[in-house]
Write an enzyme that holds these catalytic residues in place. Structure first.
Site, mmCIF file in Angstrom:
data_model
loop_
_atom_site.group_PDB
_atom_site.id
_atom_site.type_symbol
_atom_site.label_atom_id
_atom_site.label_comp_id
_atom_site.label_asym_id
_atom_site.label_seq_id
_atom_site.Cartn_x
_atom_site.Cartn_y
_atom_site.Cartn_z
ATOM 1 N N LYS A 75 0.839 -1.199 0.000
ATOM 2 C CA LYS A 75 0.000 0.000 0.000
ATOM 3 C C LYS A 75 0.876 1.251 0.000
ATOM 4 O O LYS A 75 0.675 2.176 -0.769
ATOM 5 C CB LYS A 75 -0.929 -0.040 1.221
ATOM 6 C CG LYS A 75 -1.893 1.108 1.267
ATOM 7 C CD LYS A 75 -2.814 0.998 2.466
ATOM 8 C CE LYS A 75 -3.559 2.306 2.623
ATOM 9 N NZ LYS A 75 -4.348 2.368 3.848
ATOM 10 N N LYS A 95 10.488 0.292 12.972
ATOM 11 C CA LYS A 95 10.928 0.572 11.598
ATOM 12 C C LYS A 95 12.037 1.616 11.587
ATOM 13 O O LYS A 95 13.044 1.473 10.902
ATOM 14 C CB LYS A 95 9.746 1.082 10.757
ATOM 15 C CG LYS A 95 8.697 0.030 10.456
ATOM 16 C CD LYS A 95 7.625 0.597 9.542
ATOM 17 C CE LYS A 95 6.437 -0.343 9.434
ATOM 18 N NZ LYS A 95 5.317 0.204 8.681
ATOM 19 N N HIS A 106 -2.260 -32.913 19.281
ATOM 20 C CA HIS A 106 -1.077 -33.688 19.675
ATOM 21 C C HIS A 106 0.089 -32.773 20.001
ATOM 22 O O HIS A 106 1.239 -33.213 20.026
ATOM 23 C CB HIS A 106 -0.719 -34.666 18.548
ATOM 24 C CG HIS A 106 -1.873 -35.561 18.233
ATOM 25 N ND1 HIS A 106 -2.138 -36.709 18.937
ATOM 26 C CD2 HIS A 106 -2.893 -35.416 17.345
ATOM 27 C CE1 HIS A 106 -3.251 -37.260 18.469
ATOM 28 N NE2 HIS A 106 -3.733 -36.493 17.513
ATOM 29 N N GLY A 112 -4.518 -1.897 5.353
ATOM 30 C CA GLY A 112 -3.746 -3.042 4.843
ATOM 31 C C GLY A 112 -4.343 -4.381 5.246
ATOM 32 O O GLY A 112 -4.471 -5.299 4.431
ATOM 33 N N ARG A 113 -4.734 -4.514 6.530
ATOM 34 C CA ARG A 113 -5.230 -5.820 6.984
ATOM 35 C C ARG A 113 -6.669 -6.080 6.575
ATOM 36 O O ARG A 113 -7.224 -7.137 6.901
ATOM 37 C CB ARG A 113 -5.027 -5.951 8.500
ATOM 38 C CG ARG A 113 -5.604 -4.827 9.324
ATOM 39 C CD ARG A 113 -5.087 -4.866 10.767
ATOM 40 N NE ARG A 113 -5.499 -3.699 11.534
ATOM 41 C CZ ARG A 113 -4.849 -2.549 11.561
ATOM 42 N NH1 ARG A 113 -3.742 -2.405 10.835
ATOM 43 N NH2 ARG A 113 -5.279 -1.557 12.302
ATOM 44 N N GLU A 170 -3.217 -6.305 15.467
ATOM 45 C CA GLU A 170 -2.793 -4.993 14.966
ATOM 46 C C GLU A 170 -3.943 -3.988 15.121
ATOM 47 O O GLU A 170 -3.726 -2.799 15.324
ATOM 48 C CB GLU A 170 -2.343 -5.092 13.497
ATOM 49 C CG GLU A 170 -1.370 -3.998 13.096
ATOM 50 C CD GLU A 170 -0.769 -4.181 11.701
ATOM 51 O OE1 GLU A 170 -1.525 -4.146 10.718
ATOM 52 O OE2 GLU A 170 0.459 -4.333 11.588
ATOM 53 N N GLU A 191 11.011 -4.366 3.863
ATOM 54 C CA GLU A 191 11.098 -5.778 3.474
ATOM 55 C C GLU A 191 10.683 -5.966 2.021
ATOM 56 O O GLU A 191 11.346 -6.647 1.235
ATOM 57 C CB GLU A 191 10.162 -6.631 4.354
ATOM 58 C CG GLU A 191 10.574 -6.752 5.797
ATOM 59 C CD GLU A 191 9.976 -5.668 6.687
ATOM 60 O OE1 GLU A 191 9.690 -4.560 6.187
ATOM 61 O OE2 GLU A 191 9.818 -5.931 7.891
HETATM 62 O O1 F6P Z 1 3.995 -2.281 9.440
HETATM 63 C C1 F6P Z 1 2.657 -2.651 9.516
HETATM 64 C C2 F6P Z 1 2.018 -2.564 8.178
HETATM 65 O O2 F6P Z 1 1.845 -1.235 7.826
HETATM 66 C C3 F6P Z 1 0.705 -3.314 8.109
HETATM 67 O O3 F6P Z 1 -0.342 -2.626 8.671
HETATM 68 C C4 F6P Z 1 0.595 -3.572 6.650
HETATM 69 O O4 F6P Z 1 -0.351 -4.573 6.352
HETATM 70 C C5 F6P Z 1 2.006 -3.978 6.334
HETATM 71 O O5 F6P Z 1 2.806 -3.182 7.172
HETATM 72 C C6 F6P Z 1 2.419 -3.807 4.903
HETATM 73 O O6 F6P Z 1 2.332 -2.477 4.506
HETATM 74 P P1 F6P Z 1 2.441 -2.066 2.985
HETATM 75 O O7 F6P Z 1 1.296 -2.735 2.264
HETATM 76 O O8 F6P Z 1 2.333 -0.585 2.969
HETATM 77 O O9 F6P Z 1 3.748 -2.560 2.463
#
Ligand code: F6P
Length: 548
Positions: free
Chosen positions: A205, A510, A382, A265-266, A351, A211
Site C-alpha cells: 500500500k 521501523k 497432539h 492493509g489488513r 494490529e 522488506e
Molecule cells: O507495518 C505494519 C504494516 O503497515 C501493516 O499494517 C501492513 O499490512 C504492512 O505493514 C504492509 O504495509 P504495505 O502494504 O504498505 O507494504
C-alpha cells in the site's frame, strides 16, 4: 462514555459474580435445547455458541452493553462511509469493495464505486490474460508462476485465500508468496522458477515497506540478469496507493493497480491485493468470494444485536477478556486448507485492537486486544491442546470446521469432524476425578493409587468454545468467514472505545532498524549498551566470513 463505567457494565459484573462458579454441565443439563437457543445462522455460516459460560441473561446484558456503546449507530456509520480512522485522517470503507449493488458508496462525499468496479475489471483482464496464457513474458513465453512480494496485510490475506481455495485452482498457475526480509525466503522461491515464465506482483500500500522493497529489488535483479534491462515491463506488476513510487521503481504505469487510502492493509484482501487469488481461481470465483463477504455485511448491517453473528462473537470475546480476565484466544481450523487463518487473524485482531489508549487519548484501565494464536486441527491436539484442557489459564476457542470435504478419500473427513466435536465437548464437559477413579478401581486398581492418578487425569472442563461451521470451504463461505471476523474486530474496538484502524505501534521498530543499519556499517550511532554489544558481535561474525 467509557464502557466499564456504564451501568450496563456494572450489571454484567454482578452477573459474572453469580455465574463464575457455574459449570457448563449444569447449563446443558438445565436446557435440552441449548443448541437451538445459542446458535445463529448467517451468510451460509452456522455459529454454535452454546458451549460458552453464558445464560440467556448474559447475552441480554451483553447486548445491552453493545447498545449503550452505540454499536448499532457505528455499524450504520461504517456502511454509510462515515466511519473515520482519526489518527491517520482516513475513512474506513473496505466494505465498499464488496458492494455489488448499483448503489453509490460515498466516502467523504465522493462515490467510490466507479473506481472499485474499474479496478475489479482491470484485475479480471490481467487475471484472464495470465490464466489463458495470453500474457507473454519478455521472451515470448507464457506465465506459469506468479510471485506475490508483500508483507502483513499485503501477504497474509492473499496467501490465506489462495491456499484455502486450492481446490478451485483451475488454470495451472502456481502462486508463491515472499514476505520475509530473510533472504532465504526469496532465494528458496526463486530457485524453483525460471525468469521467462515468472510474473511478480509487488503488493505494498505504501510502497515504502523495507522488506517488500528489498525483496522487490532482488526480484528485479534476478529478472534483469536473464531477461535484460526491460524485463520489468512484462514481468512485474504493482498494487499500491503510491503510484509514483512504483513508477520510480521501474514498473509500467499501466501495470500499477491502485489501492485507496480508505482500505486498511489488513482489510485489503477484497481489493487488488487479492489479485494472486483471482489469478489462481479466476475472476468469477473471486466475485463469489466478494459476494460471501457482502452477504455477511448485509447480515451485520441489518440484524439486531441478539441475532447478529459478528456482534455476538465480539461480545463473547469481551465477556472473557474483561470479566474472566483471559489473556489469549485460540483459533483452531479443522481444515488443512485454512492453515493460514490463525496468522491472518493474528494480524487482523492484534494490529487492530492491541491499543492502550482510547480514541480521545486517555489511557484505558481495562484489557483490550488479546493474544490470538492457533493451529490446524487435528494437529494441535497432539501438540498444544494439553494446555487448553489442563493448563491454568482459561483460553476461549473458536473451532472452524466445514461439513463437507474437498478430499476424495471417504473416511478422513468423518474422522476430522469427530475430532473437532470431541475437542469442544471435552473442553466443555471435562472429566472429573470421581468418575476417573471409579473407572480405575473397576479396572482393578488399588483405591489409593486410583485417587492419585485420577487427580492427574482429571479435566476440569467448563472451558468455552464457539464452533463455526458451513457446508464446504468455497469462495463464498470463505468471504463470509473473513468478513465475520472483520466485523467482530470492529465491534470490539467500538466497545473498548479505541481506534482499531491505525497501527502506530509498529513504527518505532521501523525507524530504529534504519539507525541500527547505520551502526552496523560503522556510522557512529548513539545506541544502548546491549544493542551495541550485539552489533559488535554481528560485525565480528561478518569479519570472520570475510577473512575466510
Ligand atoms: O507495518 C505494519 C504494516 O503497515 C501493516 O499494517 C501492513 O499490512 C504492512 O505493514 C504492509 O504495509 P504495505 O502494504 O504498505 O507494504
Amino acid at each position: 462514555m467509557v464502557f466499564n463505567r456504564l451501568p450496563e457494565y456494572q450489571a454484567l459484573e454482578a452477573h459474572y459474580r453469580a455465574l463464575a462458579d457455574v459449570h457448563m454441565r449444569q447449563l446443558f443439563e438445565g436446557d435440552a435445547k441449548r443448541f437451538e437457543h445459542f446458535s445463529l445462522q448467517a451468510a451460509g455460516l452456522l455459529l454454535d455458541f452454546s458451549k460458552n459460560r453464558v445464560t440467556k441473561e448474559s447475552i441480554d446484558l451483553l447486548c445491552q452493553l453493545a447498545e449503550a456503546c452505540e454499536v448499532p449507530q457505528k455499524i450504520k456509520d461504517l456502511f454509510a462511509g462515515n466511519f473515520k480512522n482519526p489518527t491517520e485522517n482516513r475513512f474506513v470503507a473496505h466494505v465498499a469493495l464488496r458492494n455489488s449493488q448499483d448503489t453509490p458508496f460515498l466516502v467523504s462525499g465522493r462515490d467510490v464505486m466507479p473506481d472499485v468496479k474499474d479496478v475489479l475489471a482491470q484485475m479480471s483482464v490481467i487475471a484472464d490474460q495470465i490464466r489463458l496464457k495470453d500474457w507473454l513474458g519478455a521472451t515470448g513465453y507464457y506465465i506459469t508462476d506468479v510471485v506475490n512480494i508483500g508483507i502483513g496485510g499485503s501477504d497474509l490475506g492473499p496467501a490465506l485465500v489462495t491456499e484455502a481455495l486450492r481446490p478451485y485452482h483451475d488454470a495451472g498457475i502456481h502462486c508463491h508468496f515472499v514476505s520475509n526480509i530473510d533472504g532465504v525466503h526469496i532465494e528458496s522461491v526463486l530457485s524453483k522458477l525460471h525468469p521467462a515464465r515468472t510474473l511478480f506482483i509487488i503488493a505494498s500500500k505504501s510502497f515504502s515497506t523495507q522488506e517488500t522493497l528489498l525483496n522487490a529489488t532482488t526480484a528485479k535483479e534476478w529478472l534483469q540478469k536473464t531477461l535484460g534491462k526491460n524485463a520489468l515491463a512484462r514481468h512485474m506488476l504493482a498494487i499500491t496507493s503510491h503510484m509514483e513510487r512504483a513508477m520510480d521503481f521501474g514498473i509500467e504505469p499501466e501495470h500499477i493497480l491502485p489501492l485507496w487510502e480508505w482500505v486498511g492493509g489488513r482489510f485489503s484482501i477484497w481489493s487488488a491485493i487479492g489479485l494472486p487469488a483471482m489469478i489462481a481461481i479466476g475472476p468469477a470465483r473471486f466475485r463469489e468470494f466478494l459476494q460471501g463477504a457482502e452477504e455477511m455485511d448485509e447480515h451485520f448491517a441489518k440484524s439486531p444485536m441478539h441475532q447478529n453473528m459478528p456482534v455476538i462473537l465480539a461480545l463473547l470475546s469481551i465477556w472473557y477478556i474483561n470479566f474472566f480476565s483471559t489473556r489469549s484466544y485460540a483459533v483452531l481450523p479443522y481444515q488443512q486448507l485454512l492453515s493460514g487463518l490463525p496468522a491472518y487473524l493474528q494480524q487482523a485482531e492484534m494490529e487492530s485492537n492491541g491499543k492502550y489508549r482510547r480514541q480521545n487519548g486517555d489511557l484505558v484501565d481495562y484489557q483490550t486486544g488479546t493474544v490470538i494464536w492457533g493451529t490446524t486441527g487435528s494437529n494441535g491436539q497432539h501438540a498444544v491442546h494439553q494446555l487448553l484442557h489442563q493448563g491454568t489459564q482459561l483460553i476461549p476457542v473458536d473451532f472452524i470446521v466445514p461439513m463437507l470435504s474437498h478430499d476424495h478419500l471417504g473416511d478422513h473427513h468423518r474422522h476430522l469432524v469427530a475430532n473437532c466435536l470431541s475437542q469442544s465437548q471435552a473442553l466443555m464437559y471435562g472429566h472429573n476425578e470421581d468418575e476417573i477413579s471409579k473407572k480405575l478401581v473397576d479396572e482393578g486398581m488399588d483405591r489409593e493409587a486410583s485417587k492419585l492418578l485420577a487427580k492427574h487425569r482429571a479435566i476440569p472442563g467448563n472451558r468455552p468454545s464457539n464452533t463455526i461451521t458451513f457446508d464446504q470451504l468455497s469462495p463464498r463461505r470463505l468471504g463470509a468467514l473473513l468478513a465475520l471476523y472483520e466485523h467482530k474486530i470492529f465491534v470490539q474496538g467500538i466497545i473498548w472505545g479505541i481506534n482499531s484502524f491505525d497501527q502506530w505501534g509498529v513504527e518505532l521498530g521501523k525507524s530504529l532498524t534504519h539507525n541500527i543499519l547505520k551502526a552496523i556499517s560503522g556510522e557512529g550511532q548513539e545506541i544502548d549498551a546491549s544493542t551495541k554489544g550485539l552489533v559488535a558481535y554481528y560485525q565480528q561474525h561478518q569479519q570472520q566470513v570475510t577473512n575466510r
